[in-house]
Design a protein around this motif. Structure first.
Motif, short mmCIF file in Angstrom:
data_model
loop_
_atom_site.label_atom_id
_atom_site.label_comp_id
_atom_site.label_asym_id
_atom_site.label_seq_id
_atom_site.Cartn_x
_atom_site.Cartn_y
_atom_site.Cartn_z
N ALA A 77 0.82 -1.22 -0.06
CA ALA A 77 0.02 -0.03 -0.03
C ALA A 77 0.86 1.31 -0.03
CB ALA A 77 -0.82 -0.10 1.10
N GLY A 78 2.36 1.17 0.11
CA GLY A 78 3.28 2.26 0.08
C GLY A 78 2.99 3.09 1.26
N THR A 79 2.54 2.45 2.52
CA THR A 79 2.42 3.13 3.74
C THR A 79 3.72 3.20 4.86
OG1 THR A 79 1.24 1.32 4.81
CG2 THR A 79 -0.10 3.11 3.79
N SER A 80 4.72 2.42 4.21
CA SER A 80 5.64 2.33 5.14
C SER A 80 6.68 3.87 5.66
CB SER A 80 6.90 1.58 4.49
OG SER A 80 7.51 2.00 3.49
N LEU A 81 7.23 3.72 6.57
CA LEU A 81 7.62 5.04 7.30
C LEU A 81 9.05 5.27 7.29
CD1 LEU A 81 5.04 5.40 10.00
CD2 LEU A 81 5.13 6.95 7.94
N GLU A 82 9.93 4.04 6.66
CA GLU A 82 11.38 4.21 7.05
C GLU A 82 11.97 3.80 5.55
OE1 GLU A 82 13.09 5.03 9.51
OE2 GLU A 82 11.38 4.76 11.10
N GLY A 83 11.26 4.11 4.53
CA GLY A 83 12.00 3.99 3.29
C GLY A 83 12.04 2.53 2.64
N HIS A 84 11.06 1.55 3.38
CA HIS A 84 11.27 0.20 2.62
C HIS A 84 10.90 0.22 1.19
CE1 HIS A 84 10.13 0.23 7.16
NE2 HIS A 84 11.05 -0.77 7.02
N VAL A 85 10.02 0.95 0.58
CA VAL A 85 9.46 0.52 -0.81
C VAL A 85 10.24 1.25 -1.69
CG1 VAL A 85 7.26 -0.29 -0.11
CG2 VAL A 85 7.49 2.20 -0.43
N ASN A 86 11.18 2.35 -1.27
CA ASN A 86 12.03 3.08 -2.07
C ASN A 86 12.87 2.30 -2.89
OD1 ASN A 86 14.19 5.15 -3.24
ND2 ASN A 86 13.51 6.55 -1.70
N GLY A 424 14.33 -0.43 7.12
CA GLY A 424 14.50 0.16 5.86
C GLY A 424 15.55 0.96 5.70
N LEU A 425 15.67 2.16 5.27
CA LEU A 425 16.80 3.09 5.08
C LEU A 425 16.94 3.96 6.41
CD1 LEU A 425 15.90 4.49 1.48
CD2 LEU A 425 17.63 2.95 2.20
N GLY A 426 15.94 4.14 7.07
CA GLY A 426 15.90 5.15 8.08
C GLY A 426 16.62 4.78 9.48
N LYS A 427 16.78 3.56 9.85
CA LYS A 427 17.37 2.93 11.21
C LYS A 427 18.68 2.27 10.94
CE LYS A 427 14.12 4.52 14.05
NZ LYS A 427 13.36 5.61 13.23
N ARG A 428 19.20 2.17 9.68
CA ARG A 428 20.22 1.31 9.48
C ARG A 428 21.53 1.68 10.50
NH1 ARG A 428 21.02 1.75 3.29
NH2 ARG A 428 21.01 4.20 3.83
#
Length: 464
Positions: A77-86, A424-428
Motif C-alpha cells: 500500500a506504500g504506507t511504510s515510514l522508513e523507506g522500505h519501498v523506495n 528500511g533506510l532510516g534506522k540502519r
C-alpha cells in the motif's frame, strides 16, 4: 557493425510482458507513485512497475530478475515510514496490491489464508459475520503482506500481540524464483528452523510473501472505551506503568501528550477535551469483566491525579476517539502547515517508560522544534512526530539530531530503535549499536545465503 546490448532490466521487462502483458509498465506516473512510501527519504524511480496477480507470476518474474541481476522491491500500500519501498537501485517495483483474495477461513480453528494485498480492513469486513476478527491494527490502510514484511504492531498489541504472534505460516517466493511454505495450521510445532519468524520483519530482503496464514480471534462479547486526562505527563505515564504491572488485560492503552492532544482536538474536532496529557483505553471481554477492568484502571488513574475517567460502551463514541488516534499523524502535519513529519519509533521496557518519555520531552524542548508524542505505551512503544518547517534551512539537520538523541536514550534504557516501523533506510545506522558486530554479521550471512546476488530490496536494513 557494433550493436548495443539491451540493459538487463530491459531484457526482464520484455520477457515479463509475455505473461504480465500491460501489467508491467514504464509509465512515468506509475513509477513516481512507486518511488517512495510515506516517509521523508528522497524518491527513486524504479525502471518499471509490475502488478502480479498470482504466486506463479511472482515466481516467473523473480526467476527472470535473478537471471539478469535486476533489483526487485516489493510494494503493497506504500504506507511504510522508513523507506522500505523506495527502489534505491532502480529495477522492478513489484506491486502485490492486486492479490486481494481471502482464500480460506476456518471458523472452528480460528485461522485464515489470505493473499498479501488484503488489508486488515478488508479482512475484518469479510470476517465480521463469522464472529471473528484480526486484531493487529497499525492504524493505516496497510496490507497484510506489508505488515508481515515490517513486523507491524499497533494499538491492540498489548493484548493480542504483534503480527509476529498472529502469523501461523507463509508462502514465499525466494530470490531465484523458488516457492517455499513455512509454518502450518497447528498452534505449535517443534521441528526444524522457524522460517516463518525469520521472514516476518525481513522487509522484502529475503523473499516475496505471496500468502499468509493468520491466527484469528473471537469478537469480544463486550467492548468499552475510556479517556482520562492528567495534569502532567509524568502522572499519565505512571498510570500506564501501574496498570501494566498490575496485570490488567487492557486491549488498548494509548498516550497522547499535550501537544498531540491539541493537534487531535483541532484536526478531529474532539469536543469536551483540553490540551493535556491523555490516555485512550479500550477493554475487551465479558460485560462484567470489562466493567471490572475499567473500574480498576479508574482507581489507579485517580490515585495518580487523573482529571476524571470517562468510559462508555457506545460504539459511535469509541469509534470517534480511535479515528482521532489513527489520524494523529495528519493532525500533527496540520498543526504546523508547511512542515513535514519525521516519526521516531522507540520502544523500551515498561519500567523505563517514564525516563524515556520525559527525556524525549527534554530533547524536544532543547531542539526548538515542535514534536508531538503519541504511543502504544502498554508495550513501551512511543512515537515522536518531529515537524520540520520547510522554510527553516537548518530544521532538517536539527530534526535528525533530535531523532538520534531520542533513539540513543531508548537504547541506553535497554530499548530498541524501532518497535514496529522496521529498519528500511532510516534506522540502519543503529543496528550495530543495538545488536553488535557479530550478530549483524550473522544477519548478513543469512541475506547472502537466500539472496546471493543481492537483488531483493537492496540497500535496506544493511548499507550494502
Amino acid at each position: 557493425m557494433n550493436t548495443i546490448s539491451p540493459r538487463p532490466v530491459d531484457a526482464v521487462i520484455a520477457a515479463a510482458r509475455d505473461f504480465l502483458g500491460e501489467r508491467i509498465s514504464t509509465n512515468q506516473a506509475l513509477r513516481e507513485q512507486h518511488s517512495r512510501g510515506e516517509d521523508t527519504t528522497t524518491p527513486t524511480l524504479p525502471d518499471a512497475v509490475a502488478f502480479a496477480g498470482t504466486t506463479e507470476e511472482v515466481s516467473r518474474l523473480m526467476t527472470l530478475c535473478h537471471q539478469h541481476g535486476v533489483p526487485v522491491t516489493a510494494f503493497g500500500a506504500g504506507t511504510s515510514l522508513e523507506g522500505h519501498v523506495n527502489p534505491v537501485r532502480g529495477g522492478i517495483s513489484l506491486d502485490l496490491s492486486r492479490m486481494t483474495a481471502v482464500l480460506e477461513v476456518n471458523q472452528e480453528d480460528m485461522d485464515c489464508l489470505v493473499e498479501p494485498g488484503v488489508t486488515r480492513h478488508q479482512l475484518n469486513d469479510h470476517l465480521r459475520d463469522q464472529g471473528l476478527f484480526f486484531p493487529v491494527d497499525p492504524g493505516s490502510h496497510c496490507t497484510i503482506g506489508g505488515m508481515c514484511a515490517t513486523r507491524a504492531s499497533g494499538t491492540n498489541a498489548v493484548r493480542y500481540g504483534t503480527i509476529r504472534e498472529n502469523v501461523l505460516g507463509l508462502e514465499v517466493v525466494l530470490a531465484d524464483g523458488r516457492v517455499i511454505h513455512t509454518g502450518g495450521r497447528t498452534r505449535k510445532a517443534a521441528n526444524g528452523y522457524d522460517l516463518t519468524r525469520l521472514l516476518i520483519g525481513s522487509e522484502g530482503t529475503l523473499g516475496i510473501i505471496t500468502k499468509v496464514r493468520l491466527r484469528l480471534h473471537g469478537i469480544p462479547e463486550a467492548i468499552s472505551g475510556a479517556v482520562c486526562q492528567f495534569p502532567t505527563l509524568a502522572a499519565c505515564v505512571e498510570t500506564v506503568i501501574a496498570t501494566m504491572q498490575a496485570g490488567i488485560p487492557v486491549a488498548r492503552i494509548e498516550l497522547l501528550d499535550e501537544v498531540q492532544m491539541d493537534a487531535c482536538i483541532r484536526y478531529s474536532k474532539l469536543e469536551g477535551f483540553s490540551a493535556l496529557p491523555t490516555l485512550f483505553l479500550e477493554f475487551h471481554g465479558s460485560p462484567a469483566g470489562v466493567a471490572e477492568q475499567a473500574e480498576t484502571v479508574e482507581a489507579i488513574a485517580t490515585d495518580m491525579g487523573g482529571l476524571g475517567f470517562a468510559w462508555t460502551a457506545d460504539a459511535e463514541a469509541r469509534n470517534k476517539l480511535w479515528k482521532a488516534r489513527h489520524d494523529a499523524y495528519w493532525a500533527c502535519i496540520a498543526l504546523r502547515p508547511g512542515s513535514r513529519g519525521i516519526a521516531t519509533d522507540v520502544c523500551v521496557p515498561i519500567s523505563r517508560l517514564a525516563e524515556a518519555l520525559l527525556g524525549a520531552k527534554e530533547d524536544i524542548l532543547a531542539s526548538g522544534l515542535t514534536a508531538p508524542i503519541v504511543g502504544h505505551v502498554g508495550d513501551g512503544n512511543f512515537h515522536t512526530v518531529i515537524l520540520v518547517p520547510e522554510d527553516e534551512p537548518d530544521a532538517l539537520e536539527r530534526a535528525w539530531a533530535l531523532d538520534k538523541a531520542i533513539v540513543a536514550r531508548g537504547l541506553a534504557l535497554g530499548g530498541t530503535c524501532s518497535g514496529e516501523h522496521g529498519v528500511g533506510l532510516g534506522k540502519r545506522e543503529f543496528l550495530e549499536q543495538e545488536h553488535g558486530i557479530e550478530a549483524l554479521a550473522v544477519m548478513r550471512g543469512i541475506k547472502a545465503s537466500l539472496d546471493p546476488k543481492g537483488i531483493l530490496n537492496p540497500g535496506k536494513i544493511f548499507r550494502n
